[in-house]
Design an enzyme around this catalytic site. Structure first.
Site, PDB file in Angstrom:
ATOM      1  CB  CYS A 199       0.769   0.579   1.517  1.00 29.73           C
ATOM      2  SG  CYS A 199       0.723   1.757   2.606  1.00 29.73           S
TER       3      CYS A 199
ATOM      4  CG  HIS B 189       1.486   3.413  -2.111  1.00 24.38           C
ATOM      5  ND1 HIS B 189       0.246   2.777  -2.524  1.00 24.38           N
ATOM      6  CD2 HIS B 189       1.180   3.986  -0.716  1.00 24.38           C
ATOM      7  CE1 HIS B 189      -0.391   2.742  -1.195  1.00 24.38           C
ATOM      8  NE2 HIS B 189       0.158   3.384  -0.402  1.00 24.38           N
TER       9      HIS B 189
ATOM     10  CD  GLU C 262       0.670   2.070  -5.697  1.00 21.96           C
ATOM     11  OE1 GLU C 262       1.802   1.707  -5.576  1.00 21.96           O
ATOM     12  OE2 GLU C 262       0.007   2.305  -5.177  1.00 21.96           O
TER      13      GLU C 262
END
Ligand code: GLN
Length: 571
Positions: free
Chosen positions: A410, A539, A541
């Protein structure tokens, strides 16, 4: 359909691992073949976690539906391998908004609207509604809902929720409601005596509010509960000793499920909630559960035996509160575990890499640079605001020039592109409109559809597709994603790479290999001439799983360990 509820409350102090105990309980139930969902209750007035500082509450977790929620929802998704919705995170703000909207509509016409029964009813209705939402592709309703009550029992904020749960136990019936209370047993003094008084006091508070614990999970130091302490807690808190669980500090949170299982948590809940025969568990799900447990154990025991390390520099802004990067750390851990490497994270405060620190605090500056230079891989995670940005740009420059594996997420992608513009494309004033509104070289610009007046819930949020562009078959990240045509990942941003500048960047060797479905928004950037230099606007994650690590993180860890090319050649 019979639905079982397991409530996990906390006493004494917050931050003693209630979330991990709740998600471990859910995991154990799932390994028995049950379909499990979860709800996190956060008794604050914010509608959602989106506007909270990561310094106070840890990271903001983002769901598929764009919900910005508490980081514990991330634990549930990862442990239970499920997909939750924004409704799975209840806050005081959401409940009051719901009730006040109904009052304005006239739903309560003629009545005085009160905390009891209107707020408490709204809480119970919400729980019952959310507990039926399917959490996986099967589309079936869950059997069990684990509810974690945030904060500590006795707080003013959590009082309406405690009262709602007190009523709820009667609404759903004794067989369908169990309560685990997480408490702390501290070790005090030079002789290291374990103290039960805080636990006694918190159980007294709980009972005073009309809730009785079925299990008391005692957080304690490494050695567990001392001789006699379990009996003492049992006696003072009116539960049999077998219902007092010792949850000692572990080397890794992945061991907590086993710790609870060996103390009989599942056997107890099985009987207490009369699970069989009231729930019909299919043979297929039972077997799937057993396999899941086997794999989980393989993973956790492998974790203990890892010798080779991989060192990643995490260049961020809130590095003194590691919870603010909880999912990034999990994603790194999952990838390292799957690459059989022991993860070492070097936390680098981005501003320490900046020239000003060299004069104001030379020791810090040199330490930060030594950490950065000696890391095998560099990660610049998401972030907001200007502090530390120049330090992150310096880290990206180092990674590009020294050919150190880099993953920018990001803001980390935006940083990498600004660095490239300034130092390779001859745009010395390149900047982001977020950091410098009047920049003459806007490389990162505000996205047109985003609100300028409202900050809560107005970003580009949630799951969205990224389409790999033509002639990107050889792209490392595309290969890591298994050669997919497109991938879906979760987003949370307001700014984007200026589409007008793409031509200039590509001419100098930066490749925008993934874009959104319109082709206008840049999603993935890669340097062709680099062992691994990747930036993603999304993202990754948020979708990592212990047994299904996220591809961009796999790329970083493999490249940092020198194994990426061998891995790609095997695919
Ligand atoms: N601040 C940047 C934006 O809003 C990056 C956001 C992020 O890293 N999550 O676009």
């Amino acid at each position: 359909m019979v639905k079982k509820y397991v409530v996990v409350s906390g006493g004494v102090i917050s931050g003693i691992g209630k979330g991990i105990i709740a998600s471990s309980t859910g995991l154990l139930l799932k390994t028995m073949g049950l379909k499990v969902t979860s709800i996190k209750i956060d008794p604050y007035l914010n509608i959602d976690a989106g506007t909270l500082s990561p310094l106070d509450h840890g990271e903001v977790f983002v769901l598929n539906d764009g919900g910005e929620v508490d980081l514990d929802l991330g634990n549930y998704e990862r442990y239970l391998d499920v997909t939750l919705t924004r409704a799975n995170n209840i806050t005081t703000g959401k409940i009051y908004r719901d009730v006040i909207e109904r009052e304005r509509r006239g739903d309560y016409l003629g009545k005085t609207v009160q905390v009891v029964p209107h707020i408490t009813d709204a809480i119970q209705d919400w729980i019952e509604r959310v507990a039926t939402i399917p959490v996986d592709d099967s589309g079936e309703e869950p059997d069990v809902c684990v509810i974690e009550l945030g904060g500590t029992v006795g707080d003013i904020e959590s009082a309406p929720f405690v009262e709602a749960l007190r009523q709820f136990q009667f609404r759903v019936g004794h067989d369908n409601f169990a309560l685990i209370h997480v408490s702390l047993v501290p070790t005090i003094g030079s002789v290291g005596e374990q103290k039960t008084k805080p636990t006694q006091a918190s159980i007294r508070d709980l009972r005073g509010l009309g809730l009785s614990p079925d299990l008391i999970a005692c957080r304690c130091e490494k050695t567990g509960l001392d001789e006699g302490i379990r009996d003492k807690i049992s006696m003072f808190c009116h539960v049999p000793p077998s219902q007092v669980l010792a949850v000692r500090d572990c080397n890794s949170v992945y061991h907590v499920p086993e710790l609870l299982r060996e103390q009989g948590l599942i056997d107890y809940l099985w009987k207490r909630l009369n699970i069989e025969p009231t729930i019909n568990i299919s043979a297929g799900l039972k077997q799937k559960g057993q396999e899941m447990w086997k794999k989980w154990n393989q993973l956790t025991s492998a974790h203990e035996r890892l010798l080779d390390t991989v060192t990643i520099a995490l260049v961020g802004k809130y590095t003194n509160l590691q919870d603010s990067y909880a999912s990034v750390v999990k994603a790194l851990e999952h990838a390292s575990l799957n690459c059989h490497k022991k993860l070492v994270i070097r936390w680098i405060e981005a501003s320490d890499l900046e020239p000003e620190t060299r004069t104001s605090n030379p020791v810090k500056y040199h330490e930060a640079w030594t950490d950065l230079c000696s890391a095998q891989g560099i990660l610049v995670p998401g972030g907001f605001g200007g502090r530390g940005v120049e330090g992150k740009i310096a880290a990206a420059k180092w990674a590009r020039e020294q050919k150190v594996p880099y993953l920018g997420i990001c803001l980390g992608l935006q940083i990498a592109v600004i660095e490239f513009a300034r130092n390779v494309c001859g745009m010395p004033d390149a900047d982001s409109a977020e950091l410098n509104e009047n920049t003459t070289e806007p490389v990162v610009v505000f996205m047109p559809e985003i609100s300028k007046t409202h900050l809560g819930g107005t970003m580009r949020l949630g799951i969205r597709p990224t389409v790999f562009q033509a002639n990107t078959e050889q792209s490392k990240i595309r290969r890591l994603y298994g050669g997919a045509e497109s991938v879906e990942e979760r987003h949370r941003h307001r700014y984007e790479i200026n589409p007008e500048k793409i031509g200039a960047f590509e001419a100098k060797g930066l490749r925008f290999v993934g874009k959104d479905e319109t082709g206008q928004r840049m999603e993935i950037v890669e340097h062709a001439d680099h062992p691994f230099f990747l930036g993603v606007q999304y993202h990754p994650e948020y979708l990592t799983r212990p047994l299904k690590p996220s591809p961009p993180f796999m790329g970083l860890i493999l490249a940092a360990s020198g194994d990426l090319d061998a891995h790609l050649n095997k695919l």
